[in-house]
Structures are given as structure tokens and as C-alpha cells.
Design a protein around this motif. Structure first.
Motif, PDB file in Angstrom:
ATOM      1  N   LEU A 173      -6.129  -7.955 -16.103  1.00 50.86           N
ATOM      2  CA  LEU A 173      -6.192  -9.417 -16.037  1.00 50.86           C
ATOM      3  C   LEU A 173      -4.915 -10.036 -16.593  1.00 50.86           C
ATOM      4  O   LEU A 173      -4.411 -11.037 -16.063  1.00 50.86           O
ATOM      5  CB  LEU A 173      -7.409  -9.927 -16.811  1.00 50.86           C
ATOM      6  N   VAL A 174      -4.375  -9.437 -17.655  1.00 52.27           N
ATOM      7  CA  VAL A 174      -3.106  -9.923 -18.218  1.00 52.27           C
ATOM      8  C   VAL A 174      -1.983  -9.745 -17.208  1.00 52.27           C
ATOM      9  O   VAL A 174      -1.179 -10.657 -16.966  1.00 52.27           O
ATOM     10  CB  VAL A 174      -2.784  -9.191 -19.530  1.00 52.27           C
ATOM     11  N   LEU A 175      -1.925  -8.572 -16.597  1.00 51.08           N
ATOM     12  CA  LEU A 175      -0.853  -8.297 -15.635  1.00 51.08           C
ATOM     13  C   LEU A 175      -1.010  -9.137 -14.372  1.00 51.08           C
ATOM     14  O   LEU A 175      -0.018  -9.466 -13.710  1.00 51.08           O
ATOM     15  CB  LEU A 175      -0.839  -6.807 -15.285  1.00 51.08           C
ATOM     16  N   HIS A 213      -0.643  -0.665  -6.018  1.00 49.41           N
ATOM     17  CA  HIS A 213       0.096  -0.017  -7.108  1.00 49.41           C
ATOM     18  C   HIS A 213       0.193  -0.900  -8.354  1.00 49.41           C
ATOM     19  O   HIS A 213      -0.020  -0.416  -9.467  1.00 49.41           O
ATOM     20  CB  HIS A 213       1.496   0.374  -6.640  1.00 49.41           C
ATOM     21  N   LEU A 214       0.533  -2.180  -8.187  1.00 47.92           N
ATOM     22  CA  LEU A 214       0.775  -3.009  -9.373  1.00 47.92           C
ATOM     23  C   LEU A 214      -0.501  -3.590  -9.963  1.00 47.92           C
ATOM     24  O   LEU A 214      -0.568  -3.825 -11.169  1.00 47.92           O
ATOM     25  CB  LEU A 214       1.764  -4.126  -9.036  1.00 47.92           C
ATOM     26  N   ILE A 215      -1.534  -3.831  -9.123  1.00 44.01           N
ATOM     27  CA  ILE A 215      -2.839  -4.234  -9.659  1.00 44.01           C
ATOM     28  C   ILE A 215      -3.715  -3.001  -9.862  1.00 44.01           C
ATOM     29  O   ILE A 215      -4.222  -2.763 -10.960  1.00 44.01           O
ATOM     30  CB  ILE A 215      -3.538  -5.233  -8.729  1.00 44.01           C
ATOM     31  N   GLY A 216      -3.912  -2.208  -8.821  1.00 45.95           N
ATOM     32  CA  GLY A 216      -4.740  -1.008  -8.952  1.00 45.95           C
ATOM     33  C   GLY A 216      -4.161  -0.010  -9.933  1.00 45.95           C
ATOM     34  O   GLY A 216      -4.869   0.563 -10.754  1.00 45.95           O
ATOM     35  N   GLY A 217      -2.868   0.206  -9.852  1.00 43.58           N
ATOM     36  CA  GLY A 217      -2.203   1.113 -10.786  1.00 43.58           C
ATOM     37  C   GLY A 217      -1.908   0.476 -12.118  1.00 43.58           C
ATOM     38  O   GLY A 217      -1.635   1.164 -13.097  1.00 43.58           O
ATOM     39  N   ALA A 218      -1.953  -0.866 -12.154  1.00 41.66           N
ATOM     40  CA  ALA A 218      -1.785  -1.643 -13.387  1.00 41.66           C
ATOM     41  C   ALA A 218      -0.452  -1.346 -14.067  1.00 41.66           C
ATOM     42  O   ALA A 218      -0.401  -0.775 -15.149  1.00 41.66           O
ATOM     43  CB  ALA A 218      -2.951  -1.385 -14.344  1.00 41.66           C
ATOM     44  N   HIS A 219       0.632  -1.788 -13.416  1.00 43.51           N
ATOM     45  CA  HIS A 219       1.966  -1.582 -13.975  1.00 43.51           C
ATOM     46  C   HIS A 219       2.535  -2.898 -14.499  1.00 43.51           C
ATOM     47  O   HIS A 219       2.388  -3.949 -13.859  1.00 43.51           O
ATOM     48  CB  HIS A 219       2.897  -0.998 -12.913  1.00 43.51           C
ATOM     49  N   ASN A 220       3.213  -2.826 -15.646  1.00 42.32           N
ATOM     50  CA  ASN A 220       3.772  -4.045 -16.224  1.00 42.32           C
ATOM     51  C   ASN A 220       4.939  -4.600 -15.416  1.00 42.32           C
ATOM     52  O   ASN A 220       5.429  -5.696 -15.690  1.00 42.32           O
ATOM     53  CB  ASN A 220       4.177  -3.830 -17.683  1.00 42.32           C
ATOM     54  N   ASP A 221       5.388  -3.855 -14.400  1.00 34.88           N
ATOM     55  CA  ASP A 221       6.389  -4.389 -13.476  1.00 34.88           C
ATOM     56  C   ASP A 221       5.910  -5.707 -12.861  1.00 34.88           C
ATOM     57  O   ASP A 221       6.729  -6.580 -12.551  1.00 34.88           O
ATOM     58  CB  ASP A 221       6.660  -3.382 -12.355  1.00 34.88           C
ATOM     59  N   PRO A 397       7.455   4.758  -6.786  1.00 34.51           N
ATOM     60  CA  PRO A 397       7.275   3.903  -5.602  1.00 34.51           C
ATOM     61  C   PRO A 397       7.234   2.415  -5.903  1.00 34.51           C
ATOM     62  O   PRO A 397       7.788   1.608  -5.142  1.00 34.51           O
ATOM     63  CB  PRO A 397       5.951   4.399  -5.016  1.00 34.51           C
ATOM     64  N   TRP A 398       6.563   2.032  -6.972  1.00 38.33           N
ATOM     65  CA  TRP A 398       6.410   0.603  -7.246  1.00 38.33           C
ATOM     66  C   TRP A 398       7.701  -0.035  -7.755  1.00 38.33           C
ATOM     67  O   TRP A 398       7.782  -1.253  -7.838  1.00 38.33           O
ATOM     68  CB  TRP A 398       5.282   0.370  -8.243  1.00 38.33           C
ATOM     69  N   TYR A 399       8.737   0.741  -8.068  1.00 37.53           N
ATOM     70  CA  TYR A 399      10.022   0.153  -8.454  1.00 37.53           C
ATOM     71  C   TYR A 399      10.606  -0.689  -7.321  1.00 37.53           C
ATOM     72  O   TYR A 399      11.399  -1.604  -7.567  1.00 37.53           O
ATOM     73  CB  TYR A 399      11.023   1.238  -8.843  1.00 37.53           C
ATOM     74  N   PHE A 400      10.247  -0.370  -6.096  1.00 42.52           N
ATOM     75  CA  PHE A 400      10.787  -1.107  -4.969  1.00 42.52           C
ATOM     76  C   PHE A 400      10.156  -2.491  -4.828  1.00 42.52           C
ATOM     77  O   PHE A 400      10.580  -3.286  -3.984  1.00 42.52           O
ATOM     78  CB  PHE A 400      10.618  -0.296  -3.679  1.00 42.52           C
ATOM     79  N   SER A 401       9.162  -2.784  -5.657  1.00 42.81           N
ATOM     80  CA  SER A 401       8.639  -4.144  -5.705  1.00 42.81           C
ATOM     81  C   SER A 401       9.656  -5.095  -6.328  1.00 42.81           C
ATOM     82  O   SER A 401       9.596  -6.309  -6.100  1.00 42.81           O
ATOM     83  CB  SER A 401       7.328  -4.194  -6.495  1.00 42.81           C
ATOM     84  N   TRP A 402      10.589  -4.575  -7.114  1.00 43.28           N
ATOM     85  CA  TRP A 402      11.610  -5.436  -7.741  1.00 43.28           C
ATOM     86  C   TRP A 402      12.441  -6.169  -6.687  1.00 43.28           C
ATOM     87  O   TRP A 402      12.451  -7.399  -6.674  1.00 43.28           O
ATOM     88  CB  TRP A 402      12.521  -4.637  -8.664  1.00 43.28           C
TER      89      TRP A 402
END
Length: 472
Positions: A173-175, A213-221, A397-402
């Protein structure tokens, strides 16, 4: 509406399958010792995996259908935002997917809550349910994240009493605030960069790579790119001090956001009167002052030091072929090792060193080309961010979200959108649901290429497999 509901069905299947095939807990208090525990073993695990991949297929299908309708102007931003919201909700409460990083975040927050320095020691010292679920790779490594994120992680652990499941949900929820910031900023970025808001939202916010990846995987990216997008928009709107301050907060979450700052200096300088060199000096001095003030205040309020900066080197432990230098070093070692028995370390060191030199050169060239400021500076920042993802010693993989989030507001051609669809789907699929890489499973990789190509074609051609005679 049918397309959006198709995506809802997909994310619900992903969440359901993730209970058995995701990055699950070693001991789940909800399923352990119950009649449902079979879903994590043997045929039960196989069934859960099949359900999860069926869900991925539906989400990819829904996203490409939605993209086709957006591209053809059949729907607008409201429909895309609706899809983002309803596709996100089931993932907020799913087990971690495709990564175990969220357990590291929580364990690092618990370290701080217990009076230990997460920039000095690793989660292994805790011997708690949180640290037990951290990947073995990161058990003894310090946190490479900024002071703002450490405060947030500590707060989540405090609020949930150190509970793993509650911690996962609250951290998500924070992310997710980052996703909200992305959705808020993309229309404005598109206005400045010449793109269409609906296309930008579809390409970035509704993208399965971002959601899964960023919600399901929950990355601070996700929080980093959300703050970065807002800061860039503020600078383009002429709110230069506020924009630099917000991007500094993004840096205080994850260091990668710093890449955008030199390009924002160029935007600011282009709007100052007087000679070019003097204007650049003023903008640079003001930006440095804002950065130092905000970052120093954040660090002091968090009660942390700069130990996270040297901890950034810990990511080099990851070796995969998404990082071009790592791929070159690994390939060179494999080729030489066919004839002479040698250690891989020197190949990796040399290849990564050359990659770093090339990255510095690309960043410098992009900054110089963007010296006139304006929207072109943001485009060049996105290119540089892409170079960072490709040429860093370690890439996930999620680095390419940048670069995706920075460049989503540009004016995209049909060919460009097809390429983005292909690589978004491929990057989504090259990690297994439990977090292990799939980059060395050649048969599986061939299948991911076929699926990605189908998604790319589907973006411009309805029903390429002739499964239905109707366009929607």
C-alpha cells in the motif's frame, strides 16, 4: 468494459496462483497445517503455476487489446485509469510474486526498529520470521536504500508488529503511492513532451511489467519513479525548486533517481536570463543547494548515515544477461574456458569496468546534446536511464521501468509502441513466479519470445490468431 474485466480475471488468477507458486513464505500461518497446504507441493504447485500463467496470459491479452483501443482513440484516459485501479487491487493482497525483495525491505525495517544499523548488518542477525524469508543472497548484505525508504520500512514493521503477511500488504500500500503519483503526473508529462495522456498511461501505468513486478513483486522502484515523475513534471511546469526537491526525495528512496537531476538543471538553466554559461552556473548552484538541503534534512530526520552509498555495490553479486557487461563477461569466460581452465572473476571485472566507462560516456553525451533544455532534456534523461539499466553491473527486469516511466509521455510511433509491447511482455516473463531467473531456460525463453511477438502484433492487428471474428 469487457477488456477491463478480462484483465481483472487475469490478475485474480495471478493472485490465486501466487498462493502456491509465488515467492511464498517458508511457513505461512494462513495455509500451513490446513487442508489447503497441498497447493504448494507436487501436483498442487503445478496446478497453482498453471493458474498463475493463465492469469498472466489474460492480463497480457487485456493490456494489448486496451492498447489497441487507446491507439485507435476508441477509449481515453478514464478507461485506462479504471483499468489501472481494478487491475491493481487484487495484486495488493496477493503473496509476493516474481521476487522476494519485499521480505528484505521488511527485515531491514525490523533491523532499524530494533536499534540495529541496516547499513552495517544484514537481516541474518535477526533470526525472525521476517529474516527467515529473505533470499539467501541478501541475508548478510546491508541495505542499499536511502534514508526515506528506511523510515517507511521501519514504520511498516512497527505498524504491523513484525507480522509478515500484514507487513507485505502494508508495504504494498505504501509503494502503491508511487503508482498513484505516476498516474497523476503522466498526463502533464505528455502535455510537455508531445505525447497523448491515454497512451502514456497505458504504456506505463497499466503495463503488466509495472503492475505485476512493481506491485505484485513489491519493489521500491515504484515509489522512486513516482516521486521522480512528479519532480520532473514540476520542473517542466516552472516549479524548479520544488521539482528538484521531490526528485531528491526519490533519490532518498533509491539512488537511481539521481540520473534525472543533471538534466533538470538544463531545463532550469534554459529559462534563466543572461549568457548561457552564467545561467547554467546559477541553475547548477541552486539545484545543488536544494539537493543538499533536502537530502541532509531527510538523512538527519531518519537518524541514518551515508552507509547505504557503499552498500550499493552489493547488487554486483547478481549475474544475469540482462546486464550487457555481465553478459559479455560471462560469454567471454565460457568461450575461453572451452580451451583453458580459468576463473570467471577477471572477465566479469573487466567487462563491468568497460561497461561503466561506456555508461559515463553515454550519460555525458546525452547531457551535452540536451544542453538547450526543455522536453528534449527529459527524452535524453530517459535514454540515459535506459543506458543505466543496460550497462549496470547487475540488471533485473523491473529496472526497465525507470526509462519507461520517464519516456512514456513522448510522442510514440506505431513501431515504437509495438517494440515497447514486445519488450514489456518479454521482461515480464523472464523471471519465474518464485523469483528465480528464467534467462537460462532456453525452451522457456523461446516461448516468451513467441508470446511477446504475438502481443506486439496484436497491438496493431486485431485477433492475429483468428480466434474471434469480432474486434473489441
Amino acid at each position: 468494459m469487457r477488456t477491463i474485466l478480462l484483465g481483472v480475471a487475469g490478475v485474480m488468477l495471478i493472485a490465486l496462483g501466487g498462493t502456491g507458486a509465488g515467492a511464498i513464505l517458508k511457513r505461512d500461518p494462513l495455509l500451513a497445517d490446513t487442508s489447503l497446504s497441498w497447493i504448494r507441493y507436487g501436483h498442487g504447485h503445478d496446478l497453482a503455476t498453471a493458474v498463475l500463467y493463465l492469469g498472466l496470459g489474460l492480463v497480457i491479452w487485456a493490456w494489448t487489446r486496451l492498447g489497441r483501443m487507446v491507439r485507435d482513440r476508441h477509449v481515453g484516459s478514464t478507461a485506462v485509469l479504471t483499468a489501472v485501479v481494478v487491475w491493481t487491487l487484487p495484486l495488493l493482497f496477493a503473496p509476493p510474486l516474481f521476487s522476494k525483495d519485499i521480505y528484505s525491505y521488511l527485515a531491514q525495517g525490523q533491523l532499524a526498529l530494533n536499534g540495529l544499523d541496516p547499513y552495517t548488518v544484514g537481516p541474518a542477525v535477526l533470526q525472525s520470521p521476517l529474516s527467515d524469508n529473505v533470499s539467501w543472497v541478501w541475508q548478510n548484505t546491508p541495505a542499499p536504500y536511502g534514508p526515506l525508504f528506511m523510515v517507511l520500512a521501519e514504520g511498516v514493521v512497527w505498524a504491523t508488529g513484525g507480522g509478515v503477511i500484514g507487513g507485505v500488504v502494508l508495504m504494498r500500500l505504501v509503494l502503491a503511492v508511487g503508482l498513484a503519483l505516476v498516474c497523476w503526473s503522466l498526463p502533464g508529462l505528455a502535455r510537455h513532451l508531445g505525447g497523448r495522456p491515454a497512451v502514456a498511461l497505458w504504456l506505463a501505468a497499466a503495463n503488466p511489467l509495472v503492475l505485476v513486478h512493481l506491485i505484485g513483486g513489491a519493489h521500491n522502484d515504484l515509489l522512486m519513479v513516482g516521486l521522480m515523475a512528479v519532480g520532473v513534471l514540476f520542473v517542466l511546469d516552472g516549479k524548479h525548486v520544488l521539482g528538484v526537491a521531490v526528485v531528491t526525495l526519490a533519490f532518498a528512496v533509491k539512488a537511481t533517481a539521481a540520473v534525472a537531476l543533471p538534466f533538470l538543471v538544463l531545463v532550469w538553466a534554459a529559462r534563466l536570463p543572461g549568457p548561457r554559461r552564467a545561467a547554467l552556473g546559477k541553475a547548477m548552484g541552486a539545484s545543488v543547494a536544494v539537493f543538499l538541503a533536502v537530502f541532509t534534512a531527510t538523512t538527519l530526520l531518519a537518524g541514518r548515515d551515508l552507509g547505504w552509498i557503499p552498500a550499493l555495490r552489493t547488487s554486483s553479486m547478481i549475474v544475469n544477461w540482462l546486464s550487457l557487461p555481465s553478459a559479455v563477461g560471462d560469454f567471454a569466460h565460457t568461450a575461453v574456458n572451452l580451451f583453458v581452465r580459468v576463473e570467471p572473476g577477471v572477465f566479469m571485472t573487466v567487462a563491468r569496468g568497460l561497461g561503466s566507462v561506456l555508461l559515463v560516456y553515454i550519460a555525458w553525451r546525452q547531457w551535452r546534446v540536451a544542453e538547450d533544455g526543455g522536453p528534449e532534456a527529459v527524452r535524453r534523461a530517459a535514454i540515459t536511464m535506459l543506458a543505466v539499466a543496460l550497462l549496470s553491473p547487475a540488471t533485473l527486469p523491473w529496472y526497465f521501468s525507470w526509462p519507461l516511466l520517464l519516456g512514456a509521455g513522448l510522442a510514440w510511433t506505431a513501431t515504437g509502441l509495438r517494440a515497447m509491447a514486445f519488450f514489456s511482455v518479454w521482461l515480464l516473463l523472464v523471471t519465474f513466479p518464485n523469483g528465480d531467473t528464467a534467462l537460462y531456460s532456453w525452451g522457456y525463453l523461446a516461448l516468451t519470445v513467441l508470446v511477446s511477438a504475438l502481443a506486439s502484433v496484436s497491438l496493431v492487428k486485431p485477433d492475429p490468431l483468428k480466434l474471434s471474428g469480432r474486434y473489441s
